[in-house]
Design a protein around this motif. Structure first.
Motif, PDB file in Angstrom:
ATOM      1  N   ALA A 194     -50.387  13.306  17.700  1.00 48.39           N
ATOM      2  CA  ALA A 194     -51.228  13.775  16.608  1.00 48.39           C
ATOM      3  C   ALA A 194     -51.230  12.754  15.473  1.00 48.39           C
ATOM      4  O   ALA A 194     -50.254  12.036  15.264  1.00 48.39           O
ATOM      5  CB  ALA A 194     -50.721  15.117  16.098  1.00 48.39           C
ATOM      6  N   GLU A 195     -52.352  12.715  14.765  1.00 50.92           N
ATOM      7  CA  GLU A 195     -52.435  11.813  13.625  1.00 50.92           C
ATOM      8  C   GLU A 195     -51.510  12.279  12.516  1.00 50.92           C
ATOM      9  O   GLU A 195     -51.258  13.469  12.365  1.00 50.92           O
ATOM     10  CB  GLU A 195     -53.875  11.766  13.099  1.00 50.92           C
ATOM     11  N   LYS A 196     -51.036  11.326  11.747  1.00 50.65           N
ATOM     12  CA  LYS A 196     -50.195  11.667  10.602  1.00 50.65           C
ATOM     13  C   LYS A 196     -51.035  12.393   9.555  1.00 50.65           C
ATOM     14  O   LYS A 196     -52.202  12.043   9.340  1.00 50.65           O
ATOM     15  CB  LYS A 196     -49.637  10.398   9.953  1.00 50.65           C
ATOM     16  N   PRO A 197     -50.449  13.379   8.891  1.00 57.10           N
ATOM     17  CA  PRO A 197     -51.163  13.988   7.764  1.00 57.10           C
ATOM     18  C   PRO A 197     -51.470  12.909   6.728  1.00 57.10           C
ATOM     19  O   PRO A 197     -50.697  11.965   6.547  1.00 57.10           O
ATOM     20  CB  PRO A 197     -50.159  15.005   7.205  1.00 57.10           C
ATOM     21  N   LYS A 198     -52.613  13.054   6.076  1.00 55.53           N
ATOM     22  CA  LYS A 198     -53.019  12.103   5.048  1.00 55.53           C
ATOM     23  C   LYS A 198     -53.066  12.844   3.717  1.00 55.53           C
ATOM     24  O   LYS A 198     -53.747  13.851   3.588  1.00 55.53           O
ATOM     25  CB  LYS A 198     -54.384  11.504   5.379  1.00 55.53           C
ATOM     26  N   LEU A 199     -52.302  12.342   2.742  1.00 59.03           N
ATOM     27  CA  LEU A 199     -52.173  12.971   1.437  1.00 59.03           C
ATOM     28  C   LEU A 199     -52.970  12.177   0.413  1.00 59.03           C
ATOM     29  O   LEU A 199     -52.796  10.960   0.310  1.00 59.03           O
ATOM     30  CB  LEU A 199     -50.703  13.023   1.014  1.00 59.03           C
ATOM     31  N   TYR A 200     -53.822  12.863  -0.333  1.00 55.61           N
ATOM     32  CA  TYR A 200     -54.636  12.240  -1.375  1.00 55.61           C
ATOM     33  C   TYR A 200     -54.139  12.738  -2.728  1.00 55.61           C
ATOM     34  O   TYR A 200     -54.202  13.939  -3.018  1.00 55.61           O
ATOM     35  CB  TYR A 200     -56.107  12.640  -1.228  1.00 55.61           C
ATOM     36  N   TYR A 201     -53.652  11.795  -3.536  1.00 51.99           N
ATOM     37  CA  TYR A 201     -53.148  12.183  -4.851  1.00 51.99           C
ATOM     38  C   TYR A 201     -52.952  10.926  -5.697  1.00 51.99           C
ATOM     39  O   TYR A 201     -53.139   9.814  -5.230  1.00 51.99           O
ATOM     40  CB  TYR A 201     -51.813  12.936  -4.702  1.00 51.99           C
ATOM     41  N   PHE A 202     -52.552  11.139  -6.929  1.00 49.04           N
ATOM     42  CA  PHE A 202     -52.242  10.039  -7.819  1.00 49.04           C
ATOM     43  C   PHE A 202     -50.898   9.439  -7.401  1.00 49.04           C
ATOM     44  O   PHE A 202     -50.158  10.027  -6.638  1.00 49.04           O
ATOM     45  CB  PHE A 202     -52.160  10.546  -9.268  1.00 49.04           C
ATOM     46  N   ASN A 203     -50.565   8.284  -7.949  1.00 47.63           N
ATOM     47  CA  ASN A 203     -49.316   7.614  -7.602  1.00 47.63           C
ATOM     48  C   ASN A 203     -48.154   8.188  -8.422  1.00 47.63           C
ATOM     49  O   ASN A 203     -47.550   7.518  -9.243  1.00 47.63           O
ATOM     50  CB  ASN A 203     -49.426   6.107  -7.823  1.00 47.63           C
ATOM     51  N   GLY A 204     -47.890   9.470  -8.202  1.00 47.04           N
ATOM     52  CA  GLY A 204     -46.820  10.149  -8.920  1.00 47.04           C
ATOM     53  C   GLY A 204     -46.496  11.463  -8.242  1.00 47.04           C
ATOM     54  O   GLY A 204     -47.100  11.834  -7.236  1.00 47.04           O
ATOM     55  N   ARG A 205     -45.557  12.182  -8.813  1.00 48.65           N
ATOM     56  CA  ARG A 205     -45.075  13.413  -8.202  1.00 48.65           C
ATOM     57  C   ARG A 205     -46.083  14.548  -8.309  1.00 48.65           C
ATOM     58  O   ARG A 205     -46.669  14.951  -7.323  1.00 48.65           O
ATOM     59  CB  ARG A 205     -43.748  13.820  -8.840  1.00 48.65           C
ATOM     60  N   GLY A 206     -46.218  15.111  -9.473  1.00 48.41           N
ATOM     61  CA  GLY A 206     -47.164  16.187  -9.720  1.00 48.41           C
ATOM     62  C   GLY A 206     -47.128  17.281  -8.667  1.00 48.41           C
ATOM     63  O   GLY A 206     -46.085  17.615  -8.099  1.00 48.41           O
ATOM     64  N   ARG A 207     -48.285  17.842  -8.386  1.00 44.54           N
ATOM     65  CA  ARG A 207     -48.403  18.950  -7.436  1.00 44.54           C
ATOM     66  C   ARG A 207     -48.207  18.514  -5.982  1.00 44.54           C
ATOM     67  O   ARG A 207     -48.013  19.338  -5.113  1.00 44.54           O
ATOM     68  CB  ARG A 207     -49.752  19.645  -7.600  1.00 44.54           C
ATOM     69  N   MET A 208     -48.253  17.227  -5.730  1.00 43.98           N
ATOM     70  CA  MET A 208     -48.077  16.743  -4.358  1.00 43.98           C
ATOM     71  C   MET A 208     -46.602  16.654  -3.966  1.00 43.98           C
ATOM     72  O   MET A 208     -46.266  16.652  -2.784  1.00 43.98           O
ATOM     73  CB  MET A 208     -48.742  15.368  -4.184  1.00 43.98           C
ATOM     74  N   GLU A 209     -45.712  16.630  -4.957  1.00 44.51           N
ATOM     75  CA  GLU A 209     -44.306  16.373  -4.646  1.00 44.51           C
ATOM     76  C   GLU A 209     -43.701  17.429  -3.729  1.00 44.51           C
ATOM     77  O   GLU A 209     -42.971  17.103  -2.794  1.00 44.51           O
ATOM     78  CB  GLU A 209     -43.494  16.241  -5.940  1.00 44.51           C
TER      79      GLU A 209
END
Length: 178
Positions: free
Chosen positions: A2-17
């Motif tokens: 399976a393909e790796k999940p791709k995460l779209y976000y700013f270059n920081g923690r925020g809500r993606m952390e």
């Protein structure tokens, strides 16, 4: 494979952390698309990928998922990290929501003028101590930090992002225009 999940976000923690942490706990490698310009953000909107015109965005299993809690729920269920029964799931949801509440409280302070931020720090520290830390300190932090995949994620050189700095704040403000 399976393909790796791709995460779209700013270059920081925020809500993606928290999403990065959950993928790390599951031992799942992921790719990141760092949003550095307003044009990148607008393109995601124009392509219909940002349901509420917000990031984080996670591309996985042919879907483009937004909304932190929905992403976390999907990943937890997919990687069998959502508890063995409804009671454990409810506890996981409580910790998840508490963690998100604390993260938002802290993250929003970085986007306030410096003089307001200084005033808010005392309130944030008091809330963190009285509401959140007492809960998380009851063996939670130690247990989580000792999970091998999390321990690896916390090491230098991992995909974990540093705390917000002035450059991060300026980039987010420019991209979102606020």
């Amino acid at each position: 494979m399976a393909e790796k999940p791709k995460l779209y976000y700013f270059n920081g923690r925020g809500r993606m952390e928290s999403i990065r942490w959950l993928l790390a706990a599951a031992g799942v490698e992921f790719e990141e698309v760092i949003l550095e310009t307003r044009e990148q953000y607008l393109k995601l909107q124009e392509d219909g990928y940002l349901l509420f015109h917000q990031v984080p965005l996670v591309e996985i299993d042919g879907m483009k998922l937004t909304q932190t809690r929905a992403i976390l729920s999907y990943l937890a269920a997919k990687y069998n990290l959502y508890g063995k029964d409804l009671k454990e799931t409810a506890l996981i949801n409580m910790y998840t929501d508490g963690t998100l509440d604390l993260m938002i409280l802290i993250a929003l302070s970085y986007f306030k003028p410096a003089e307001q931020r200084e005033k808010d720090i005392e309130l944030i520290v008091e809330k963190a101590k009285s509401r959140y830390f007492t809960v998380f300190e009851k063996a939670f932090k130690t247990r989580i930090s000792n999970i091998p995949n999390i321990k690896k994620f916390l090491q230098p050189g991992s995909q974990r992002k540093p705390p917000p700095d002035d450059h991060y704040v300026a980039t987010v403000k420019e991209i979102l225009q606020f």
